[in-house]
Design a protein around this motif. Structure first.
Motif, PDB file in Angstrom:
ATOM      1  N   LEU A 236      -9.088  10.299  13.719  1.00 59.12           N
ATOM      2  CA  LEU A 236      -8.551   9.116  14.961  1.00 59.12           C
ATOM      3  C   LEU A 236      -9.781   7.830  15.913  1.00 59.12           C
ATOM      4  CD1 LEU A 236      -7.231  11.974  16.949  1.00 59.12           C
ATOM      5  CD2 LEU A 236      -6.220  10.299  15.534  1.00 59.12           C
ATOM      6  N   ARG A 237     -11.091   8.108  15.455  1.00 62.98           N
ATOM      7  CA  ARG A 237     -12.467   7.260  16.238  1.00 62.98           C
ATOM      8  C   ARG A 237     -11.486   5.864  15.641  1.00 62.98           C
ATOM      9  NH1 ARG A 237     -15.328  12.294  16.802  1.00 62.98           N
ATOM     10  NH2 ARG A 237     -16.457  11.552  14.462  1.00 62.98           N
ATOM     11  N   SER A 238     -11.082   6.387  13.789  1.00 67.35           N
ATOM     12  CA  SER A 238     -11.167   4.047  12.972  1.00 67.35           C
ATOM     13  C   SER A 238      -9.548   3.992  13.681  1.00 67.35           C
ATOM     14  CB  SER A 238     -10.972   5.163  11.708  1.00 67.35           C
ATOM     15  OG  SER A 238     -10.042   5.810  11.370  1.00 67.35           O
TER      16      SER A 238
ATOM     17  N   MET B 140       1.056  -1.351  -0.162  1.00 68.05           N
ATOM     18  CA  MET B 140       0.260   0.316  -0.079  1.00 68.05           C
ATOM     19  C   MET B 140       0.761   0.853  -0.024  1.00 68.05           C
ATOM     20  SD  MET B 140      -1.197   2.639   2.154  1.00 68.05           S
ATOM     21  CE  MET B 140      -0.848   2.595   3.575  1.00 68.05           C
ATOM     22  N   GLN B 141       0.727   2.413  -0.808  1.00 73.40           N
ATOM     23  CA  GLN B 141       1.170   3.918  -0.409  1.00 73.40           C
ATOM     24  C   GLN B 141       0.492   4.832  -0.765  1.00 73.40           C
ATOM     25  OE1 GLN B 141       3.237   3.668  -4.686  1.00 73.40           O
ATOM     26  NE2 GLN B 141       4.888   3.433  -3.434  1.00 73.40           N
ATOM     27  N   SER B 142       0.481   5.742   0.185  1.00 73.41           N
ATOM     28  CA  SER B 142      -0.654   7.066   1.121  1.00 73.41           C
ATOM     29  C   SER B 142      -0.051   7.908   0.784  1.00 73.41           C
ATOM     30  CB  SER B 142      -1.256   6.674   1.432  1.00 73.41           C
ATOM     31  OG  SER B 142      -2.461   7.368   2.233  1.00 73.41           O
ATOM     32  N   GLU B 143      -0.504   9.552  -0.008  1.00 73.37           N
ATOM     33  CA  GLU B 143       0.244  10.382   0.290  1.00 73.37           C
ATOM     34  C   GLU B 143      -0.429  11.097   2.251  1.00 73.37           C
ATOM     35  OE1 GLU B 143       0.032  15.295  -1.812  1.00 73.37           O
ATOM     36  OE2 GLU B 143      -1.455  13.332  -2.079  1.00 73.37           O
ATOM     37  N   SER B 144      -0.659  10.547   2.370  1.00 68.21           N
ATOM     38  CA  SER B 144      -0.664  11.115   3.853  1.00 68.21           C
ATOM     39  C   SER B 144      -1.598   9.844   4.748  1.00 68.21           C
ATOM     40  CB  SER B 144      -2.293  12.211   4.195  1.00 68.21           C
ATOM     41  OG  SER B 144      -3.425  12.295   5.312  1.00 68.21           O
ATOM     42  N   VAL B 145      -0.331   9.659   5.726  1.00 72.56           N
ATOM     43  CA  VAL B 145      -0.840   9.015   7.002  1.00 72.56           C
ATOM     44  C   VAL B 145      -2.302   8.848   7.425  1.00 72.56           C
ATOM     45  CG1 VAL B 145      -0.433   9.001   9.973  1.00 72.56           C
ATOM     46  CG2 VAL B 145       1.471   9.474   8.098  1.00 72.56           C
TER      47      VAL B 145
ATOM     48  N   LEU C  89      -1.483   7.009  14.216  1.00 74.23           N
ATOM     49  CA  LEU C  89      -0.468   6.098  14.132  1.00 74.23           C
ATOM     50  C   LEU C  89      -0.345   4.771  14.599  1.00 74.23           C
ATOM     51  CD1 LEU C  89       2.485   7.572  12.202  1.00 74.23           C
ATOM     52  CD2 LEU C  89       1.090   5.821  11.484  1.00 74.23           C
ATOM     53  N   LEU C  90      -0.210   5.462  16.207  1.00 75.43           N
ATOM     54  CA  LEU C  90      -0.582   5.454  17.105  1.00 75.43           C
ATOM     55  C   LEU C  90      -1.071   4.232  17.802  1.00 75.43           C
ATOM     56  CD1 LEU C  90       0.796   7.288  19.903  1.00 75.43           C
ATOM     57  CD2 LEU C  90       2.413   5.895  18.664  1.00 75.43           C
TER      58      LEU C  90
ATOM     59  N   THR D  36      -5.266   9.750   6.330  1.00 70.96           N
ATOM     60  CA  THR D  36      -6.596   8.682   5.512  1.00 70.96           C
ATOM     61  C   THR D  36      -5.766   7.188   5.207  1.00 70.96           C
ATOM     62  OG1 THR D  36      -4.182   8.209   3.220  1.00 70.96           O
ATOM     63  CG2 THR D  36      -5.893  10.209   3.323  1.00 70.96           C
ATOM     64  N   LEU D  37      -4.577   6.180   5.852  1.00 71.92           N
ATOM     65  CA  LEU D  37      -4.471   4.832   5.974  1.00 71.92           C
ATOM     66  C   LEU D  37      -5.282   4.862   7.446  1.00 71.92           C
ATOM     67  CD1 LEU D  37      -0.806   5.146   7.545  1.00 71.92           C
ATOM     68  CD2 LEU D  37      -2.316   4.650   5.292  1.00 71.92           C
TER      69      LEU D  37
END
Length: 781
Positions: A389-391, A350-355, A414-415, A357-358
């Protein structure tokens, strides 16, 4: 030959050479002074390069100007020649001109032209230059390296030359598109131009490597042909090099430049040897990675078996076992994806421009990289960020202040995404340990993670290494400017969050005062009543100031009536009750006058059983300056802040942006540096400026040099100035006029509030410096 003489002599030779070329006697088309070349020994700038075709990176020869002997220029000449596909170069020493030629693995003199000192110097130099150019006519044909033996550095310089040539036009087109509402506002035109140019370059290279573009394609149809051909690439680079429908098209002139590059690549036929493709792409990425937002990883990721590795803003292609996930800028992801394909590696999962959107499904077992986005999201974005953040934290909410930077939201996300037991190793901005928005972060880390390492130094951002599991028996290693400490994680979790910055920044001799119980971190319930005088004087002592800077992030000292509240909030270490009671014996009250600060400091040192006299001297230079000013100028911070609010009520002027609002789309020239700049040399109308990393910047015109000196004072790294020097002179004069008016108001306000003229002038100077305004010597000219 010093640097200034070298530049002047090089420009004079280039001027003579251009005159000779204009008469049609030579096959050269251009002479360039000090071009940037990527070589095996790093970036080099040879004094002169004679070009047959600059766009095709076809050079006829390179001229090196060594200070003394011809042999002194051999190392640079050899590397530059290889990077331009030549087997020869020339050195112009004080007494001879030497032609050097590579023959296999050896380097030998092929011809020497003596320089006579008997005739007129200018006429002799000009005659020698014409002889040199006549020799290069032959060598340009015989000394070229065959296409199959060209160095990867040649291909990197070929592609980089095209990229640099199109960036100004792309930036101008971007500004025009914005003005006509054809392009959404967001990043600067220069960044958008770099992204557009780099993506076009990588698409062209990827398609050429796979031989998917027809040689008959024309410039006006190049992008359309690339769009269709991308569908035939392997899955990894196909996704990364995708050309969205909304992407703005190449302007005609820039399309011609990329078409020329395509024809040159086809002509060289590097596709026959695909091993050169990944190598020259790695060379290009190594040079451009910082501009694309890439950073070295804190350490090579440690991966648990069967888990995925998440890399954030990596500086290059990192080979790790197992599946790879990446977040970075779009061009950086395109680089790594294309390199994986050319190396025969499996594509990233997977590649993403923004953290942000993970998705929660990725669950990486290892996270490594750099979070760097210090911009503060707009208020309208907060709802979407909180939903994201709720996800990752479905059962938890974080009370983040309004001014929380974007990287903090990314870090929290990320955490939550990392799987249990994951290793998280990141570089972060270092202000969060003492900032208000850092409190929820530290609280979360103490509850659900184990801190393994916390490290900061002058050369790199703060590094944090966490394990997503709770181990109270673990030991955390804190490495700061004053050395390292190993502390119990259980002890850290039980203390105020200020314990972390104290352990990170304090020298061992001062931190031992906490360890041995001479100082303690207060709370509201344990605050010593009746010692307000002693605690106020302690906060103004050298030790108290040092501790306050450490736990508050260099905020101004609180006034006396707020010492208790702020000390509890920030975690300011204070002496124990017994020591405070002993200090209470010092004579002096509010009515009769407080004890002298020097007497209090001596008594404090006695009861703390230490002979420190100047604790701030052991601190790192970067954190020492505010304290030194506070000792030197016995003026309250409250008064300085009051004057600053009064004088800067309308905000600080933004130069040069604010001063170009009245001019319709002036052509701009961008300058890059690590500010602030210092003026080094001046020769006629040319100036040499030096940044804090020692890099030199040559500019033409007094007004341009002054504008750069003024604009660099706030620490920025890029400045765009008008190409029109008269316009630059106009906005510089307006900026200086505003600064002078502001300075007059500042001095008046200081003298109104202080009767001592010297103290008033010192106060005005302190307020001026704290606002990061240009030094007065640059303003009052």
């Amino acid at each position: 030959m010093d640097q200034q003489t070298l530049q002047l002599f090089s420009r004079q030779l280039a001027h003579w050479a251009e005159n000779a070329i204009s008469q049609g006697r030579f096959p050269f088309r251009k002479v360039e002074t000090f071009p940037s070349l990527l070589t095996e020994k790093g970036e080099m700038h040879p004094p002169l390069v004679f070009w047959i075709n600059r766009a095709s990176c076809m050079a006829a020869g390179i001229l090196i100007l060594p200070p003394q002997d011809a042999e002194e220029g051999v190392a640079m000449g050899r590397e530059c020649a290889r990077s331009l596909g030549l087997r020869h170069f020339v050195t112009w020493a004080p007494h001879e001109i030497v032609f050097w030629e590579e023959r296999g693995e050896t380097l030998a003199r092929s011809k020497t032209l003596p320089l006579s000192g008997t005739e007129n110097a200018a006429a002799g130099f000009r005659r020698a230059l014409l002889s040199l150019m006549n020799e290069l006519k032959v060598l340009s044909v015989l000394g070229a390296v065959p296409p199959g033996r060209l160095s990867p550095y040649y291909l990197a310089n070929l592609c980089r030359g095209t990229l640099l040539s199109v960036l100004p036009g792309l930036a101008e087109d971007c500004r025009a598109a914005r003005g006509e509402n054809r392009l959404e506002r967001g990043q600067t035109p220069e960044i958008l131009a770099l992204q557009k140019g780099m993506m076009t370059l990588l698409r062209l290279v990827g398609l050429t490597a796979h031989d998917l573009l027809l040689p008959t394609v024309q410039p006006e149809g190049l992008e359309r042909a690339m769009r269709f051909a991308l569908d035939n690439l392997p899955p990894g680079p196909r996704r990364a090099l995708l050309m969205p429908e909304e992407e703005w098209p190449l302007p005609a002139e820039e399309a011609v430049a990329f078409h020329h590059l395509f024809r040159r690549l086809v002509q060289l036929g590097p596709g026959e040897d695909l091993t050169r493709y990944p190598r020259f792409l790695e060379i290009l990425l190594d040079h451009e990675t910082e501009a694309l937002g890439g950073f070295p990883l804190p350490v090579h990721p440690t991966l648990a078996e069967g888990s995925a590795t998440l890399l954030i803003n990596p500086d290059r292609l990192h080979r790790v076992g197992g599946e790879v996930l990446e977040t970075a800028s779009i061009p950086l992801l395109a680089f790594t994806s294309l390199l994986r394909d050319l190396h025969g590696l499996p594509p990233a999962r997977m590649q993403s421009e923004s953290v942000l959107t993970l998705s929660p499904e990725i669950r990486p077992g290892s996270v490594s990289g750099t979070l760097k986005d210090t911009d503060v999201p707009q208020v309208r974005e907060h709802q979407a960020l909180a939903a994201q953040l709720r996800s990752s934290w479905p059962t938890r909410r974080f009370p983040l202040p309004p001014r929380t930077p974007r990287w903090t939201w990314e870090f929290l996300h990320l955490l939550g995404l990392a799987e249990d037991g994951a290793i998280i190793d990141l570089h972060l901005p270092d202000a969060w340990l003492t900032a208000d928005f850092g409190a929820p972060l530290i609280e979360l880390i103490k509850e659900q993670f184990t801190l393994n390492r916390l490290e900061v130094n002058a050369e790199a951002p703060l590094r944090i290494r966490l394990i997503k599991s709770m181990d109270k028996e673990a030991t955390a290693r804190l490495i700061g400017p004053q050395g390292s400490k190993e502390l119990s994680w259980q002890r850290i979790c039980s203390e105020h969050r200020a314990f972390l910055p104290l352990g990170l920044h304090l020298p061992a001799s001062l931190f031992s005062l906490l360890e041995e119980g001479f100082l303690h971190l207060p709370c509201a319930s344990s605050w010593p009543d009746g010692n307000e005088r002693e605690l106020y004087l302690f906060s103004r002592s050298p030790l108290g100031r040092l501790l306050w800077e450490t736990v508050s992030g260099c905020r101004p000292l609180p006034p006396r009536d707020q010492v208790r509240e702020e000390a509890v909030l920030r975690g300011l270490p204070i002496p124990t009750g017994e020591i405070l009671e002993n200090l209470r014996l010092l004579p002096g009250t509010d009515d009769t006058g407080l004890p002298r600060q020097t007497d209090f400091d001596k008594e404090l040192a006695l009861w703390l059983e230490t002979d420190f006299k100047n604790p701030e001297a052991s601190r790192s230079p970067a954190r020492r300056q505010p304290l030194r000013r506070a000792q030197k100028i016995p003026i309250s911070e409250e008064l300085a802040e009051e004057i600053a609010r009064s004088v800067f009520v309308d905000g600080l002027p933004r130069f040069p942006e604010q001063y170009m609002y009245g001019y319709y789309r002036p052509r701009l020239v961008e300058y890059s540096f690590s500010g602030p700049l210092i003026a080094e040399e001046e020769f006629f109308d040319r100036f040499t400026l030096r940044d804090r990393k020692g890099r030199l910047l040559d500019v033409e015109g007094t007004e341009t040099a002054q504008a750069l000196l003024l604009a660099s004072c706030d620490g920025r790294t890029t400045v765009a100035l008008p190409e029109d020097r008269h316009l630059t002179a106009t906005i510089v004069e307006r900026y200086r006029s505003d600064l002078k008016a502001m300075h007059r108001n500042l001095v008046q306000q200081a003298h109104v509030r202080l009767t001592d003229p010297q103290a008033a002038d010192s106060l005005a100077s302190m307020v001026w410096r704290s606002a990061l305004l240009p030094p007065w010597k640059l303003v009052d000219i």
